[in-house]
Design a protein around this motif. Structure first.
Motif, PDB file in Angstrom:
ATOM      1  N   UNK A 102      38.681  79.526  36.796  1.00  0.00           N
ATOM      2  CA  UNK A 102      37.961  78.261  36.790  1.00  0.00           C
ATOM      3  C   UNK A 102      37.342  77.996  35.422  1.00  0.00           C
ATOM      4  N   UNK A 103      36.747  79.035  34.814  1.00  0.00           N
ATOM      5  CA  UNK A 103      36.129  78.847  33.502  1.00  0.00           C
ATOM      6  C   UNK A 103      37.155  78.628  32.399  1.00  0.00           C
ATOM      7  N   UNK A 104      38.404  79.003  32.644  1.00  0.00           N
ATOM      8  CA  UNK A 104      39.441  78.792  31.633  1.00  0.00           C
ATOM      9  C   UNK A 104      40.013  77.381  31.672  1.00  0.00           C
ATOM     10  N   UNK A 105      39.684  76.632  32.722  1.00  0.00           N
ATOM     11  CA  UNK A 105      40.161  75.267  32.863  1.00  0.00           C
ATOM     12  C   UNK A 105      39.058  74.283  32.459  1.00  0.00           C
ATOM     13  N   UNK A 106      39.416  73.071  32.066  1.00  0.00           N
ATOM     14  CA  UNK A 106      38.399  72.068  31.716  1.00  0.00           C
ATOM     15  C   UNK A 106      37.695  71.529  32.960  1.00  0.00           C
ATOM     16  N   UNK A 107      36.581  72.118  33.336  1.00  0.00           N
ATOM     17  CA  UNK A 107      35.830  71.712  34.520  1.00  0.00           C
ATOM     18  C   UNK A 107      34.456  71.196  34.100  1.00  0.00           C
ATOM     19  N   UNK A 112      27.773  75.267  30.587  1.00  0.00           N
ATOM     20  CA  UNK A 112      26.546  75.736  31.241  1.00  0.00           C
ATOM     21  C   UNK A 112      26.820  76.998  32.039  1.00  0.00           C
ATOM     22  N   UNK A 113      27.900  77.004  32.799  1.00  0.00           N
ATOM     23  CA  UNK A 113      28.238  78.190  33.588  1.00  0.00           C
ATOM     24  C   UNK A 113      28.573  79.374  32.695  1.00  0.00           C
ATOM     25  N   UNK A 114      29.287  79.125  31.600  1.00  0.00           N
ATOM     26  CA  UNK A 114      29.616  80.208  30.679  1.00  0.00           C
ATOM     27  C   UNK A 114      28.352  80.767  30.029  1.00  0.00           C
ATOM     28  N   UNK A 115      27.402  79.880  29.709  1.00  0.00           N
ATOM     29  CA  UNK A 115      26.128  80.346  29.151  1.00  0.00           C
ATOM     30  C   UNK A 115      25.372  81.227  30.141  1.00  0.00           C
ATOM     31  N   UNK A 116      25.383  80.844  31.413  1.00  0.00           N
ATOM     32  CA  UNK A 116      24.703  81.650  32.429  1.00  0.00           C
ATOM     33  C   UNK A 116      25.357  83.018  32.589  1.00  0.00           C
ATOM     34  N   UNK A 117      26.687  83.063  32.470  1.00  0.00           N
ATOM     35  CA  UNK A 117      27.395  84.339  32.567  1.00  0.00           C
ATOM     36  C   UNK A 117      27.013  85.248  31.406  1.00  0.00           C
ATOM     37  N   UNK A 118      27.023  84.704  30.199  1.00  0.00           N
ATOM     38  CA  UNK A 118      26.660  85.499  29.026  1.00  0.00           C
ATOM     39  C   UNK A 118      25.192  85.912  29.091  1.00  0.00           C
ATOM     40  N   UNK A 119      24.348  85.042  29.606  1.00  0.00           N
ATOM     41  CA  UNK A 119      22.922  85.356  29.711  1.00  0.00           C
ATOM     42  C   UNK A 119      22.693  86.553  30.628  1.00  0.00           C
ATOM     43  N   UNK A 120      23.393  86.591  31.762  1.00  0.00           N
ATOM     44  CA  UNK A 120      23.232  87.730  32.664  1.00  0.00           C
ATOM     45  C   UNK A 120      23.804  89.016  32.084  1.00  0.00           C
ATOM     46  N   UNK A 175      54.289  73.445  35.900  1.00  0.00           N
ATOM     47  CA  UNK A 175      53.958  73.586  37.321  1.00  0.00           C
ATOM     48  C   UNK A 175      53.372  72.290  37.873  1.00  0.00           C
ATOM     49  N   UNK A 176      52.549  71.606  37.069  1.00  0.00           N
ATOM     50  CA  UNK A 176      51.968  70.334  37.513  1.00  0.00           C
ATOM     51  C   UNK A 176      53.044  69.281  37.695  1.00  0.00           C
ATOM     52  N   UNK A 177      54.011  69.269  36.777  1.00  0.00           N
ATOM     53  CA  UNK A 177      55.115  68.315  36.893  1.00  0.00           C
ATOM     54  C   UNK A 177      55.907  68.560  38.174  1.00  0.00           C
ATOM     55  N   UNK A 178      56.032  69.833  38.561  1.00  0.00           N
ATOM     56  CA  UNK A 178      56.751  70.176  39.794  1.00  0.00           C
ATOM     57  C   UNK A 178      55.924  69.932  41.046  1.00  0.00           C
ATOM     58  N   UNK A 179      54.678  69.475  40.881  1.00  0.00           N
ATOM     59  CA  UNK A 179      53.853  69.126  42.025  1.00  0.00           C
ATOM     60  C   UNK A 179      52.924  70.223  42.492  1.00  0.00           C
ATOM     61  N   UNK A 180      52.706  71.260  41.698  1.00  0.00           N
ATOM     62  CA  UNK A 180      51.816  72.351  42.101  1.00  0.00           C
ATOM     63  C   UNK A 180      50.368  71.970  41.824  1.00  0.00           C
ATOM     64  N   UNK A 181      49.472  72.392  42.718  1.00  0.00           N
ATOM     65  CA  UNK A 181      48.044  72.182  42.489  1.00  0.00           C
ATOM     66  C   UNK A 181      47.438  73.427  41.852  1.00  0.00           C
ATOM     67  N   UNK A 182      46.121  73.405  41.639  1.00  0.00           N
ATOM     68  CA  UNK A 182      45.463  74.518  40.941  1.00  0.00           C
ATOM     69  C   UNK A 182      45.575  75.828  41.718  1.00  0.00           C
ATOM     70  N   UNK A 183      45.455  75.766  43.037  1.00  0.00           N
ATOM     71  CA  UNK A 183      45.543  76.997  43.832  1.00  0.00           C
ATOM     72  C   UNK A 183      46.941  77.596  43.730  1.00  0.00           C
TER      73      UNK A 183
END
Length: 292
Positions: A102-107, A112-120, A175-183
């Motif tokens: 999830x963090x590797x995708x543009x979400x 903010x989430x990456x900062x919280x991970x590094x902070x912990x 994969x997206x062109x072939x109709x695949x979703x993120x999962x």
């Protein structure tokens, strides 16, 4: 020219011999504690009293191993540790891989989430606040107290995220062109490509669960739920090795042989998976360290 080549080859050979000797000494220093434990555990009572430590015992007996394995407390703690390690490692890999993807995708709020991970990773709450959280969430006196609070390692998460980012974006686009979703992309493309990384991190997580003893002392009050490392601590440090196993018997092997047999029995199970994961281990450690 031939003289220079000969001298150069001699210099390389000498340097290689130096490396081999140094590596052999380091390997022997690391293996010596295992050899020492094995020698003491296989020694008979008479040989141990008469000769003490010998690298190769004069006679091999299994009295200490029979005594340790006859202890219901030791065997039960071994199964508890296997359960904690298996369930904990699966949970670790699941949450680490999904969160890293999830963090590797543009979400939204990715930074903010990456900062919280590094902070912990840099700052922790401490033992007392963590204990209060475990207590208030109802995890106290449960093996989940040893699994849920350490479900994700921040360091492994960041390395896994970097690995996912190193995979060519063209695979996702195709994969997206072939109709695949993120999962579907995650399950059918990312996970198969990340087997070496999953094997390496799985081994790290499994060793961490197997060797953990302080959290067992802190969160588990019932001795029946203690993992093997807590029982091993009782045998080696806290009390009499024979009395710690709670076996009513008139004859017992020497305490030193019982300690070493228990140590080897508590160590060997976590070493057995390594030969099967070795082919993925080195590659998995390096994956994600450098972005292509």
């Amino acid at each position: 020219m031939s003289v220079q080549v000969t001298r150069r080859n001699k210099g390389i050979d000498g340097f290689d011999w130096f490396n081999y000797t140094l590596l052999f000494l380091i390997a022997f220093a690391m293996l010596f504690p295992f050899l020492y434990a094995a020698s003491i555990s296989f020694s008979s009572y008479r040989d141990f009293l008469q000769f003490g430590f010998r690298l190769i015992p004069r006679s091999f007996v299994l009295d200490a191993y029979h005594f340790v394995l006859e202890s219901p407390r030791f065997v039960r703690s071994l199964f508890v540790t296997v359960e904690i390690t298996a369930v904990g490692t699966i949970i670790n890999l699941f949450f680490t891989a999904t969160f890293a993807y999830m963090l590797s995708r543009p979400v939204v709020a990715q930074r903010v989430m990456l900062f919280l991970v590094v902070f912990t990773m840099l700052f922790s709450a401490g033992m007392i606040p963590t204990y209060l959280v475990v207590k208030e969430t109802g995890l106290l006196n449960s093996i989940w107290a040893l699994i849920i609070p350490v479900a994700i390692s921040s360091f492994h998460l960041i390395v896994m995220r970097q690995f996912f980012q190193s995979i060519p974006e063209e695979l996702n686009e195709a994969a997206i062109v072939d109709g695949a979703n993120d999962i579907q992309i995650f399950a059918k493309i990312m996970l198969p490509l990340s087997k070496p990384a999953l094997a390496a991190f799985g081994l790290f997580y499994a060793v961490g669960h197997w060797n953990s003893y302080f959290t067992g002392i802190l969160y588990l009050n019932d001795p029946a739920q203690w993992p093997i490392q807590v029982i091993l601590r009782q045998i080696v440090i806290v009390s009499d090795p024979v009395a710690s196993l709670n076996i009513p018997t008139e004859y017992a092997p020497p305490g030193e042989t019982v300690q070493m047999a228990a140590t080897l029995l508590a160590t060997l199970p976590i070493l057995l998976p390594y030969p099967f994961l070795q082919k993925h281990f080195v590659k998995g450690v390096m994956l994600g360290s450098v972005k292509g």
